[in-house]
Design a protein around this motif. Structure first.
Motif, PDB file in Angstrom:
ATOM      1  N   ALA A  64      -8.099   1.167   6.357  1.00 36.44           N
ATOM      2  CA  ALA A  64      -9.148   1.161   5.340  1.00 36.44           C
ATOM      3  C   ALA A  64      -9.500   2.581   4.902  1.00 36.44           C
ATOM      4  CB  ALA A  64     -10.391   0.442   5.883  1.00 36.44           C
ATOM      5  N   ILE A  65      -9.601   3.487   5.866  1.00 37.82           N
ATOM      6  CA  ILE A  65      -9.932   4.880   5.537  1.00 37.82           C
ATOM      7  C   ILE A  65      -8.819   5.515   4.704  1.00 37.82           C
ATOM      8  CG2 ILE A  65     -10.302   7.173   6.534  1.00 37.82           C
ATOM      9  CD1 ILE A  65     -11.653   5.712   8.911  1.00 37.82           C
ATOM     10  N   ASP A  69      -9.208  -1.405   0.482  1.00 34.57           N
ATOM     11  CA  ASP A  69      -9.986  -0.906   1.615  1.00 34.57           C
ATOM     12  C   ASP A  69     -10.992  -1.941   2.092  1.00 34.57           C
ATOM     13  OD1 ASP A  69     -11.149  -0.529  -0.906  1.00 34.57           O
ATOM     14  OD2 ASP A  69     -12.565   0.949  -0.123  1.00 34.57           O
ATOM     15  N   ARG A  70     -11.592  -2.690   1.173  1.00 34.69           N
ATOM     16  CA  ARG A  70     -12.550  -3.724   1.564  1.00 34.69           C
ATOM     17  C   ARG A  70     -11.869  -4.859   2.325  1.00 34.69           C
ATOM     18  NH1 ARG A  70     -15.964  -4.265  -4.161  1.00 34.69           N
ATOM     19  NH2 ARG A  70     -16.632  -2.065  -4.262  1.00 34.69           N
ATOM     20  N   GLU A  83      -6.800   3.949   2.709  1.00 37.88           N
ATOM     21  CA  GLU A  83      -6.861   3.359   1.376  1.00 37.88           C
ATOM     22  C   GLU A  83      -7.974   3.991   0.539  1.00 37.88           C
ATOM     23  OE1 GLU A  83      -5.956   0.901  -1.897  1.00 37.88           O
ATOM     24  OE2 GLU A  83      -4.835   1.638  -0.147  1.00 37.88           O
ATOM     25  N   CYS A  84      -9.090   4.329   1.175  1.00 39.51           N
ATOM     26  CA  CYS A  84     -10.173   5.007   0.444  1.00 39.51           C
ATOM     27  C   CYS A  84      -9.672   6.326  -0.145  1.00 39.51           C
ATOM     28  CB  CYS A  84     -11.358   5.252   1.376  1.00 39.51           C
ATOM     29  SG  CYS A  84     -12.264   3.758   1.833  1.00 39.51           S
ATOM     30  N   HIS A  88      -9.487  -3.009  -4.521  1.00 40.97           N
ATOM     31  CA  HIS A  88     -10.277  -2.514  -3.382  1.00 40.97           C
ATOM     32  C   HIS A  88      -9.631  -3.004  -2.086  1.00 40.97           C
ATOM     33  CE1 HIS A  88     -13.617  -0.625  -5.499  1.00 40.97           C
ATOM     34  NE2 HIS A  88     -13.583  -1.645  -6.345  1.00 40.97           N
ATOM     35  N   TYR A  94      -9.266  -4.503   4.289  1.00 39.31           N
ATOM     36  CA  TYR A  94      -9.050  -3.998   5.651  1.00 39.31           C
ATOM     37  C   TYR A  94     -10.343  -4.001   6.465  1.00 39.31           C
ATOM     38  CZ  TYR A  94      -4.392  -2.305   4.257  1.00 39.31           C
ATOM     39  OH  TYR A  94      -3.085  -2.220   3.838  1.00 39.31           O
ATOM     40  N   GLN A 121       0.835  -1.203   0.000  1.00 40.35           N
ATOM     41  CA  GLN A 121       0.000   0.000   0.000  1.00 40.35           C
ATOM     42  C   GLN A 121       0.875   1.261   0.000  1.00 40.35           C
ATOM     43  OE1 GLN A 121      -2.051   0.865   3.672  1.00 40.35           O
ATOM     44  NE2 GLN A 121      -3.782   1.828   2.617  1.00 40.35           N
TER      45      GLN A 121
END
Length: 596
Positions: free
Chosen positions: A446-447, A553-554, A449-450, A551, A556, A371
């Protein structure tokens, strides 16, 4: 004063000079309290741990990038191979703990496995310098290496799995060996033993700090051989330091093969399945000093797992056999031996609940790095190696260890004293807090990554500016992982060392390492399942080679949800758990005076 009185005074003085906890010195004599153990020996072991960890992370922290740049593996394949390798490291910890508790003892086990470890590091350095980095200068961000032969790839895997064997077998024994340097029955030394585990985990993290900054920078720039040779030199220095302190260590004698002891209890209980366990403890066979081979302190009878109590039920016939020294250990076992089995069975549910936490923890060495590699990693002309972001995890661990010991724990103790409770945050409570913080870390990742995807370019997977979001947005997720480690892993080390039977202390530490191992395997399984499901209908999947089309984020969010479920299960297991009960020390027929 009469000669008898002088003799009694000398014996009393000898007892005061001895540790009286079963430890011996390098020569096999009862350990002298003043000349062995305590912080002098412990600090040498902490330094040894720091140097060994520096070497391990010098290889492990960038291994995912080595596999992609030098051996041409894709992101998902490299992440899985790193997870499997890291998992194997900790599987070997069970092997090392078994040899230590059963036959070799902790000192010999540490020495032998460190020799294997250093050998593996030297072999990896030679293989990388002579065979893998061709053409010269390859392995950096822009120049991929050429195809390697099967023999060269095999040599690489032999060396890294020798490192896994050496470090894995060494790790649980050094933790327990360090704790052995403090007598928990001595009120002056007991607080130091509790503090040792915090400083042990701190030394582990500080040892990796150099790897995650300086070595990481050189390796990310393609100087892999230099980084691996530095790791080999660090491990060798740690081995020399460890052997140099031989005369200062305290040693516990190994207690024999635990598999035999466990099997005897299961077989004896099975043969007596028709017998009804009694509620009276005096009908249980206590054994004698020679037959109670669980080592250290005897263990008192506890409720639960009543089927196993049948193995210690004593009949008149067996009482006669015992008087004639004709006891069959496969039909009658001391209650301490039965309680040893019960103790391990009670630890297993707690241990199982820590595995999913390790799935979260292992993302730092794989998915977090990938990431970060897809984010803006430059400040001016200086590039920040993605793996070096784990330095924030280390700084978080270092700061929270001192904060916990100096501020949080004393405040909680004062608050609980008002309510009439004697202790601060229990080890089980600390592990639960670690799970809560792990959920927060995954939500943070996750946030981030969004937002990374919001500023990403789908057609630019590896070029500079793949995403304009700065890599420093990863700081919260690394810091939260570090905070969770102080509560989970330090609490786990203390808990399993304290609750494991005296003859299985290394096994207790190995349980901590094995939870990390299985966490890596479970992580690999989750990644494989996620990729298989998310790549149907020609979709790119959640974790593709180009993360800008995925994705992550998904993924995570999925880990955060699974950790919440694990927390619920953990709370139930923690409420059910009953602690170990010790009796008096099992006396050993040895010299009863210290060598002054």
């Amino acid at each position: 004063m009469t000669s008898l009185e002088l003799s009694k005074e000398d014996n009393l003085k000898g007892e005061e000079e001895c540790t009286n906890d079963g430890t011996v010195d390098f020569y096999g004599m009862p350990a002298n309290r003043a000349n062995t153990g305590k912080w002098l020996a412990a600090i040498m072991l902490l330094l040894n741990q720091g140097l060994a960890t520096l070497a391990f992370f010098g290889v492990g922290v960038n291994l995912v990038l080595f596999l992609t740049r030098v051996l041409h593996q894709n992101n998902a394949e490299a992440a899985n191979n790193v997870s499997i390798w890291t998992g194997t490291v900790y599987i070997f910890s069970l092997f090392g703990a078994f040899l230590s508790d059963s036959y070799w003892g902790r000192f010999k086990s540490c020495a032998i496995f460190q020799v294997i470890y250093v050998t593996g590091l030297v072999l990896l350095s030679l293989a990388t310098q002579l065979y893998l980095l061709k053409p010269k200068g390859c392995g950096d961000r822009t120049t991929l290496c050429g195809e390697r032969s099967n023999m060269e790839i095999s040599l690489f895997y032999i060396s890294v799995y020798m490192i896994a064997l050496g470090y894995g077998g060494y790790q649980p024994n050094i933790a327990t060996f360090g704790a052995d340097q403090f007598n928990e029955r001595d009120p002056r030394e007991k607080p130091s033993k509790a503090a040792f585990f915090s400083y042990f985990y701190l030394s582990l993290n500080l040892g990796s700090l150099f790897s995650n900054t300086v070595l990481d920078y050189f390796e990310d720039d393609g100087m892999w051989a230099l980084g691996f040779w530095a790791s080999a030199a660090s491990a060798f220095a740690g081995l020399v330091l460890f052997l140099g302190g031989s005369a200062k260590y305290r040693h516990f004698r190994c207690s024999g093969n635990p598999i035999t002891r466990f099997s005897q209890v299961i077989v004896a209980a099975s043969k007596r399945w028709r017998m009804k366990p009694s509620e009276k403890e005096d009908v249980f066979y206590e054994g004698n000093d020679e037959s109670s081979k669980t080592a250290g302190r005897k263990m008192l009878h506890t409720d639960g797992f009543k089927f196993l109590d049948r193995a210690a039920l004593i009949t008149s016939k067996e009482l006669d056999n015992e008087k004639q020294s004709n006891r069959n250990p496969w039909r009658l076992c001391p209650i301490s031996q039965v309680e040893e089995v019960k103790c391990i069975l009670r630890l297993l549910p707690i241990w199982l609940c820590t595995i999913l936490y390790s799935v979260v923890f292992t993302q730092m060495a794989s998915i977090f790095v990938e990431q970060g590699d897809a984010m803006k990693t430059t400040i001016g002309n200086f590039r920040i190696p993605p793996a070096s972001m784990s330095a924030f995890d280390i700084l978080s661990v270092a700061s929270l260890v001192f904060l916990y010991r100096r501020v949080i724990d004393p405040l909680v103790k004062k608050f609980k004293m008002i309510k009439g409770e004697a202790q601060g945050i229990t080890q089980l409570q600390r592990m639960g807090i670690g799970l809560v913080i792990a959920v927060m870390a995954m939500l943070s990742a996750a946030i981030v990554e969004c937002y990374r995807l919001k500023y990403a370019k789908e057609d630019c997977p590896h070029c500079e500016g793949s995403s304009s979001l700065s890599i420093f947005w990863q700081v919260p997720q690394y810091s939260l992982i570090g905070a969770s480690e102080v509560f989970m892993y330090v609490g786990q080390l203390e808990f399993f060392n304290e609750q494991a039977p005296d003859g299985l202390k290394s096994f207790g530490s190995a349980l901590c390492m094995t939870s990390i191992s299985l966490g890596n395997y479970v992580s690999s399984l989750i990644v494989s399942v996620v990729m298989k499901i998310s790549t149907t209908d020609n979709m790119s999947g959640w974790i593709p080679g180009n993360l800008n089309k995925g994705h992550l984020d998904r993924f995570y969010f999925l880990l955060a949800g699974l950790t919440i479920l694990d927390l619920v299960a953990y709370i139930a297991c923690a409420k059910w758990y009953k602690g170990i009960k010790h009796g008096e020390m099992i006396q050993e027929i040895k010299e009863d005076k210290c060598e002054v």
